[in-house]
Design an enzyme around this catalytic site. Structure first.
Site, PDB file in Angstrom:
ATOM      1  CG  ASP A 131      -2.060  -1.050   1.002  1.00  0.00           C
ATOM      2  OD1 ASP A 131      -2.567  -1.156  -0.122  1.00  0.00           O
ATOM      3  OD2 ASP A 131      -2.376  -1.757   1.974  1.00  0.00           O
ATOM      4  CG  ASP A 190      -7.534  -4.425  -2.863  1.00  0.00           C
ATOM      5  OD1 ASP A 190      -7.890  -5.495  -3.381  1.00  0.00           O
ATOM      6  OD2 ASP A 190      -7.992  -4.028  -1.785  1.00  0.00           O
TER       7      ASP A 190
HETATM    8  N1  GLY Z   1      -7.300  -1.904  -0.198  1.00  0.00           N
HETATM    9  C1  GLY Z   1      -8.119  -2.266   0.869  1.00  0.00           C
HETATM   10  C2  GLY Z   1      -9.560  -2.033   0.637  1.00  0.00           C
HETATM   11  O1  GLY Z   1     -10.003  -1.691  -0.424  1.00  0.00           O
HETATM   12  O2  GLY Z   1     -10.306  -2.202   1.590  1.00  0.00           O
END
Ligand code: GLY
Length: 416
Positions: free
Chosen positions: A118, A182
């Site tokens: 992230d 994601d």
């Molecule tokens: N990337 C984590 C979410 O979308 O909750």
């Protein structure tokens, strides 16, 4: 012609313009944009006034009703600074720029975070916008280090960035090399890093990752798996499961949103039409889905309570008398479809219309907060993770970020 006659003629022309369909639409667009921006400014002014600790980044509303914050190492730290940058871009106000700089710079040590994928979300939404709008070379340095940190999670044997460290799935399967849909969002940082450094290595990682995601995350009907677990030694797919969705074979709404946005962005950066095709068909899956509510704000998963979809997790959903929506997914998809529509020429029209429909839904009273309410977040009714039992039907800072981005994209397309 006398000056006053000229002025009358001009006024008549302007009136005429606003009474044509296009003119009326532009006027309508201007009205809701002005209202949304006024709400956003009011809310974030209060948010700033009541959030003085720069190590705590606004995220959501906690169960006790208070505002909940996170630290630099969490995945959501970049969205508040990023939202401030959009407010600066939209309004041109030096006040927003000042606040955006302060909150962005508070994330500096995030550039060294190698603990999860992230770092892309955190640093590109904050420093990425900061650099785009200021061209401050210090911000570029931070972004390059962030790209280096993200790249450290790439293993050429697998050809993808490892999203999370090893962990177990809901049904006890050990994920040795989990990659989540994601992760498509984190690739933008890598494309940026190659452009500004002239070193192709970041871009090569991003392309390899996107090709794998296209092959392994996307089902034949262009819905998506949330998690793909690879064998770390061979790169072979071991399992496809979910972490935040309803079941392993279901389509988690925000996961689909990340895919639509991510593949559109990868097409922008590569001009490889396979990515465009994937983005478009993922969008078609989303928009044509009979389970998409009329206001185009999805339930948190497309297959909740549907026959053939069985959850592994234990959270008791019957606590809710309704199926929670996820406004954050709608905000991400709205922003993505504004971009996708521009990539598709004439065929882009329906995606533009869908993007606008979503933006208008989110701008209505059901989703957009009253100034002073909602702990000063902008949107209501998002869902973090039902299987984990947290952040259900609440405001979420990333919903706000993509909402502001969609608003800015809409404004730009229409010269508002
Ligand atoms: N990337 C984590 C979410 O979308 O909750």
């Amino acid at each position: 012609m006398k000056d006053c006659d000229k002025r009358l003629l001009k006024a008549a022309l302007v009136l005429c313009l606003f009474t044509t369909t296009a003119g009326l639409q532009a006027q309508d667009g201007k009205t809701f944009v002005l209202k949304d921006v006024a709400v956003a400014e009011a809310q974030y002014k209060e948010m700033l006034a009541s959030s003085s600790d720069l190590s705590r980044f606004p995220r959501t509303t906690a169960e006790d009703g208070t505002r909940k914050y996170t630290g630099v190492s969490d995945w959501t730290g970049g969205f508040f600074p990023g939202g401030l940058w959009y407010l600066y871009e939209i309004t041109g106000s030096a006040e927003w720029k000042y606040a955006a700089r302060r909150w962005t710079e508070a994330l500096a040590k995030g550039q060294y975070n190698t603990a999860h994928h992230d770092v892309g979300f955190v640093m590109y939404c904050s420093y990425g916008n900061a650099y785009r709008l200021t061209k401050d070379p210090e911000y570029k340095k931070v972004l390059l280090q962030s790209a280096e940190s993200l790249s450290s999670r790439f293993d050429p044997k697998v050809g993808s960035i490892k999203s999370w460290n090893s962990r177990k799935s809901w049904n006890g399967v050990l994920w040795q090399y989990p990659v989540i849909i994601d992760n498509m969002m984190n690739l933008e940082l890598l494309f940026f890093a190659s452009k500004v450094s002239a070193d192709p290595k970041y871009r090569n990682i991003a392309v390899s990752h996107a090709l794998n995601a296209m092959r392994d995350h996307i089902r034949p009907d262009y819905s998506s798996y949330h998690v793909v677990n690879y064998d770390a030694a061979t790169g072979k797919v071991l399992n496809r499961q979910t972490c935040q969705g309803y079941s392993d074979n279901s389509t988690w709404a925000r996961g689909q949103a990340w895919g639509i946005y991510g593949f559109t962005m990868v097409y922008r950066e590569t001009h490889d039409r396979r990515f465009l095709e994937t983005a478009r068909k993922m969008a078609d899956f989303y928009l044509n889905n009979s389970r998409l509510p009329e206001d185009k704000v999805p339930y948190w998963d497309f297959n909740v309570n549907q026959k053939g979809y069985v959850p592994d997790w234990k959270y008791d959903l019957s606590k809710f008398s309704y199926i929670p929506r996820d406004a954050s997914a709608a905000a991400v998809v709205s922003s993505a479809l504004f971009e996708l529509s521009g990539c598709l020429g004439k065929e882009g029209k329906k995606y533009y219309q869908a993007a606008l429909d979503m933006l208008k839904s989110l701008s209505g009273e059901t989703y957009l907060a009253e100034p002073g309410a909602n702990n000063n977040f902008l949107l209501k009714h998002s869902t973090g993770s039902i299987p984990h039992g947290f952040e259900i039907d609440v405001p979420l800072i990333y919903a706000d970020y993509y909402f502001l981005e969609a608003l800015q994209r809409y404004k730009k397309i229409n010269n508002l």
